[in-house]
Design a protein around this motif. Sequence first.
Motif, PDB file in Angstrom:
ATOM      1  N   LEU A  44      72.707 154.539 108.556  1.00 49.39           N
ATOM      2  CA  LEU A  44      72.536 153.104 108.314  1.00 49.39           C
ATOM      3  C   LEU A  44      71.105 152.728 108.655  1.00 49.39           C
ATOM      4  O   LEU A  44      70.574 153.133 109.700  1.00 49.39           O
ATOM      5  N   PHE A  45      70.494 151.951 107.780  1.00 52.72           N
ATOM      6  CA  PHE A  45      69.166 151.407 108.047  1.00 52.72           C
ATOM      7  C   PHE A  45      69.324 150.024 108.675  1.00 52.72           C
ATOM      8  O   PHE A  45      70.075 149.176 108.157  1.00 52.72           O
ATOM      9  N   ASP A  46      68.622 149.805 109.752  1.00 52.37           N
ATOM     10  CA  ASP A  46      68.707 148.536 110.462  1.00 52.37           C
ATOM     11  C   ASP A  46      68.132 147.403 109.609  1.00 52.37           C
ATOM     12  O   ASP A  46      67.373 147.630 108.658  1.00 52.37           O
ATOM     13  N   ILE A  47      68.477 146.171 109.969  1.00 50.70           N
ATOM     14  CA  ILE A  47      68.038 145.008 109.198  1.00 50.70           C
ATOM     15  C   ILE A  47      66.520 144.934 109.152  1.00 50.70           C
ATOM     16  O   ILE A  47      65.925 144.685 108.100  1.00 50.70           O
ATOM     17  N   CYS A  48      65.859 145.168 110.268  1.00 48.61           N
ATOM     18  CA  CYS A  48      64.403 145.024 110.350  1.00 48.61           C
ATOM     19  C   CYS A  48      63.664 146.348 110.221  1.00 48.61           C
ATOM     20  O   CYS A  48      62.449 146.388 110.436  1.00 48.61           O
ATOM     21  N   GLU A  49      64.353 147.424 109.872  1.00 49.25           N
ATOM     22  CA  GLU A  49      63.663 148.702 109.690  1.00 49.25           C
ATOM     23  C   GLU A  49      62.786 148.637 108.451  1.00 49.25           C
ATOM     24  O   GLU A  49      63.224 148.160 107.395  1.00 49.25           O
ATOM     25  N   THR A  50      61.554 149.108 108.550  1.00 45.61           N
ATOM     26  CA  THR A  50      60.575 148.952 107.481  1.00 45.61           C
ATOM     27  C   THR A  50      60.296 150.282 106.798  1.00 45.61           C
ATOM     28  O   THR A  50      60.499 151.357 107.365  1.00 45.61           O
ATOM     29  N   ASN A  51      59.808 150.185 105.544  1.00 46.59           N
ATOM     30  CA  ASN A  51      59.389 151.363 104.792  1.00 46.59           C
ATOM     31  C   ASN A  51      57.869 151.490 104.856  1.00 46.59           C
ATOM     32  O   ASN A  51      57.196 150.811 105.633  1.00 46.59           O
ATOM     33  N   GLU A  52      57.318 152.375 104.014  1.00 46.13           N
ATOM     34  CA  GLU A  52      55.874 152.613 104.062  1.00 46.13           C
ATOM     35  C   GLU A  52      55.073 151.417 103.577  1.00 46.13           C
ATOM     36  O   GLU A  52      53.866 151.321 103.827  1.00 46.13           O
ATOM     37  N   PHE A  53      55.711 150.467 102.867  1.00 41.50           N
ATOM     38  CA  PHE A  53      55.010 149.276 102.389  1.00 41.50           C
ATOM     39  C   PHE A  53      55.155 148.091 103.338  1.00 41.50           C
ATOM     40  O   PHE A  53      54.708 146.988 103.027  1.00 41.50           O
ATOM     41  N   GLY A  54      55.822 148.289 104.473  1.00 40.26           N
ATOM     42  CA  GLY A  54      56.024 147.210 105.419  1.00 40.26           C
ATOM     43  C   GLY A  54      57.173 146.289 105.090  1.00 40.26           C
ATOM     44  O   GLY A  54      57.340 145.252 105.731  1.00 40.26           O
ATOM     45  N   GLU A  55      58.008 146.625 104.101  1.00 38.62           N
ATOM     46  CA  GLU A  55      59.158 145.802 103.723  1.00 38.62           C
ATOM     47  C   GLU A  55      60.369 146.214 104.546  1.00 38.62           C
ATOM     48  O   GLU A  55      60.638 147.407 104.729  1.00 38.62           O
ATOM     49  N   THR A  56      61.118 145.222 105.025  1.00 37.87           N
ATOM     50  CA  THR A  56      62.320 145.517 105.779  1.00 37.87           C
ATOM     51  C   THR A  56      63.453 145.896 104.839  1.00 37.87           C
ATOM     52  O   THR A  56      63.403 145.638 103.627  1.00 37.87           O
ATOM     53  N   ALA A  57      64.486 146.516 105.400  1.00 38.04           N
ATOM     54  CA  ALA A  57      65.649 146.889 104.594  1.00 38.04           C
ATOM     55  C   ALA A  57      66.323 145.657 104.012  1.00 38.04           C
ATOM     56  O   ALA A  57      66.820 145.685 102.877  1.00 38.04           O
ATOM     57  N   LEU A  58      66.331 144.562 104.768  1.00 40.41           N
ATOM     58  CA  LEU A  58      66.918 143.327 104.256  1.00 40.41           C
ATOM     59  C   LEU A  58      66.124 142.803 103.066  1.00 40.41           C
ATOM     60  O   LEU A  58      66.705 142.329 102.075  1.00 40.41           O
ATOM     61  N   GLN A  59      64.802 142.888 103.128  1.00 35.30           N
ATOM     62  CA  GLN A  59      63.979 142.442 101.998  1.00 35.30           C
ATOM     63  C   GLN A  59      64.236 143.280 100.761  1.00 35.30           C
ATOM     64  O   GLN A  59      64.399 142.744  99.650  1.00 35.30           O
ATOM     65  N   VAL A  60      64.274 144.596 100.922  1.00 35.15           N
ATOM     66  CA  VAL A  60      64.487 145.481  99.772  1.00 35.15           C
ATOM     67  C   VAL A  60      65.841 145.213  99.134  1.00 35.15           C
ATOM     68  O   VAL A  60      65.965 145.150  97.898  1.00 35.15           O
ATOM     69  N   TYR A  61      66.877 145.027  99.952  1.00 38.00           N
ATOM     70  CA  TYR A  61      68.212 144.787  99.400  1.00 38.00           C
ATOM     71  C   TYR A  61      68.286 143.450  98.666  1.00 38.00           C
ATOM     72  O   TYR A  61      68.804 143.375  97.543  1.00 38.00           O
ATOM     73  N   CYS A  62      67.759 142.396  99.275  1.00 38.44           N
ATOM     74  CA  CYS A  62      67.846 141.073  98.648  1.00 38.44           C
ATOM     75  C   CYS A  62      67.000 141.001  97.372  1.00 38.44           C
ATOM     76  O   CYS A  62      67.421 140.411  96.375  1.00 38.44           O
ATOM     77  N   ASN A  63      65.807 141.577  97.397  1.00 37.28           N
ATOM     78  CA  ASN A  63      64.958 141.547  96.197  1.00 37.28           C
ATOM     79  C   ASN A  63      65.576 142.330  95.050  1.00 37.28           C
ATOM     80  O   ASN A  63      65.348 142.010  93.880  1.00 37.28           O
ATOM     81  N   THR A  64      66.363 143.342  95.364  1.00 34.43           N
ATOM     82  CA  THR A  64      66.938 144.197  94.319  1.00 34.43           C
ATOM     83  C   THR A  64      68.282 143.684  93.821  1.00 34.43           C
ATOM     84  O   THR A  64      68.550 143.702  92.614  1.00 34.43           O
TER      85      THR A  64
END
Length: 929
Positions: free
Chosen positions: A812-832
Amino acid sequence: MATSTTLKNGEQVKVNDHVYCSPSWSIRDGTPYSVARIMEFLPAEGAQPSHKGKGKEPASVYTRVRLAWYYRPSDVSDRPVADSRLLLAAIYSEICDVAQLRAKCYVVHRDKITDLAGWKKRPDRFYFNRLFDPYIKKEFEVIQSNDVRNLPTHIRDVLTLRYEYVVAEKEIVPDLTDALRNCDTCSNWCPPQETVRCDSCKSFFHMGCVQPPLIAKPTRGYGWTCGPCSRAHEQAVEGHDVRHAPLTAAKPKSHAPPARGRGRPRKDRTLAEKEESVPVRHFKMWPFRYFGLHTVAEDTLDPDDLIFPRTTTRVGSKYQAPIPVLDGPRDPDLQERGGEATVEVLSLIYGMSETQVEQRKMRLTTKQSLRSNVDWLTEVIRRFSEAFILGHDLSTVSMSNVFRYEKWKTTETRYADREWDDDEKAAFEDVVLTHGAELRAVRDEVGTRTIYEVVRYYGHWKNMKLGEENHRRRLLGSSETPPPSAHMVPFADDSDSDGSIVRTPSKAHASCGACRTRDTKVWWKAPKGLPTPVLCDSCGISWRKYADLNHLRPIREETATVKQGKVEKREGTPLTGSNTKRIKTTGSVPSTPPPQVGNGVPQHRCLACHKYGSGKVFKCKECQTRVHSGACGIVDPGSVESWICDLCQNEKTAEASLNPDCVLCARPKRDRDKKALYPPADSFLRVCKPTEGQGWVHLACAVFVPEVTFSDAKRLRIVEGISTIPTHRWSTVCSTMHLCNQVCGAVVRCSDCPAEYHVACAWSRGYKFGFEIQATKSAKREPNISVSFNGVSGTMHPIVRCKEHEGSRRLLFDICETNEFGETALQVYCNTYKQAQVAQSHALLRKARRLDHVLEEKEPELNGHGHGTITAGTDPECAHCKTSFSPFFHPLPRAGAFACHRCHFEGRTQMPLTNGHIHPHGLSHGLSS
């Protein structure tokens, strides 16, 4: 003159030893110790030691000491430095009281340390390789004087005989450490700042010895050739004998000391002890002097020559305006510069009668504080001088006007700041308790004062507090030590008896503000800005000595022993490196390391992930809610400290409902006045987003309920699609028995069991929230949108997991865990997956289509019964919430009573429903859109 003394902890220190120096904790305002070198011991101010004993006076006669300061890199720059043992030397001294010396330490130049990693492992060891000048605000390199070779023999001998180190600019160090350079024309020594080198024959010349003389050195990137080499080149070009060499960049030769290897350090205790006890040459109490670009080499022979760093002089047309010579006769009406008319007389007090001045000064005010105020006295003297020049009597001088007219200003200014009112004083003291001596933050919070007024008032306020403390000591009969407190004990080894030890911290603050431990022998006072006001023994000593709060282990040379076992550090492991395996600590206090204090902007702990760092953590200016920008939809916030959350912003603008209840949660309990209860500011549930019906939804509920979307997924704004949530989500009982057990509200299912619960109830219960990426199966017909996050690719799904399944191995990826672009998992999920199709339709049209979909599903029920028609003039109203706007009204057993669609599904009726439904032609319910 005394050459040694004994500190409070029993250590013997002498001249040229290095010590920790600091006043009491309250005076130094929580800052760590300063590191300094003892230059000499001095008697009390005004006292003259006797010379009968020829230097054998008792050490008690010498109560002061002259110290040469060292700076930490964080003291001169806002950039944090990972190495807490690195210092900056300075040619700056100050006289302090001997009682301020805390303990002995060791400071050695970097080139004298063979094993740097082993040196930094040992306690109280520091090193330096640069010097900072506090006057010109510039750093210089420090090299050993024996390494300076490009000097005449007589100058080099004097330099190495007197001083151990040489201070110079970085760009001149290779020239100083090179071999001796003599001019090819006059055979005299070539100073680096007056030397030019031929690119062909590699010979050196004075710029004045070449023909024609050079005015300036060639620009960086260009070369210069001497006359013979230039003629030889021209003859070769004419004879076609030129052979161009391959373009290979020649590495410049340098005689600087080679770089130290980063191999495994050698462990030699005897060698380390020799290095720290090697004597250092001093001349007039200083081990180094400046010898750089702006030094005349022959001046070094003069023992009285200034040793301080220098910079370029600011004289010339670059800094002064060139004034052309006036042709013709001079205008007689034009005032000459520097004349009496252009000079403002500040004081002529020496020409007045002392008795007359004192008598008149006493009559100007009855306030005793003003009679000793520097600003007031300066203005009195100036006004006396003006009256004296004009021939007026001093009785004409009045101080009733607080403004003065200055000759060089167009407006009047106050000679002293206006009095601070009670509100400003209260605001000032509250902010100082929070931010300490960060006076810019104090200025912003007070709001009615300039930074200059804040700085001046801070000095007066600090002096007032010290005066009150001294007055209390005198009343208690002890002017040397403060009275014992219920929470204070003397320092264990009597080296820091300044009231910085806390005996019994309160239960709410019984954990270290840095490492979160609750088990320690001694509690130290913590600097401002940490979660708790105390530090454990290791963190407290580490902060005071090394200004390092990330040093989360006791300073030991071999091993670090903990409760759960014995952990050994392999020799050569970097001290600042992160441990791969962390030993789990007991207790419910999180073990996240705290922010560094004093390096600029304060950091906060995010309420979504309960961690510091990994992106900006914004704090609401109104309700103090703290959350990462990627977990709240903050795109362009401006200042970190000026951010306001959506609920607080809505209280001012009233763009949405003032009722903060979440549409997707169970109906919360009300207080006696039936007022809306706002979510607590110390929970992530405080972060709410408005709906298209001007209601509110918890951001966690909007993200983890699958049917809900956002009009703007980047900002996480305008929640849509609540009416498309299936009926079974609204009619299922929440399984969090101890929190909810209600039928109303939309529920989600646990990822590992059939349990269903409200998102807010699961969050409050401490369930696991995160995002799982599942592999995409190509056999499925429906298209799947794949994402890639931290090396894992597939479809992303929101996951809520009960506490009973904490041992699950699913990633599981945490809500505030970030990728190499500085985006959180919550941001990636909501944007997609959470972005509504805004490009295909208008918001009102999408809302109407969802309402039509609901009506189509309910149409068979309406056609199958004869109760679904409204007679003309009827206006149904919900018997519970009194609304007249709803997609459906459900009849109640009581005649003429109805329940709106929301109250019906929230189970507020608690009665069996009838078969009839009333469908008005009005708007949809504001909170169920």
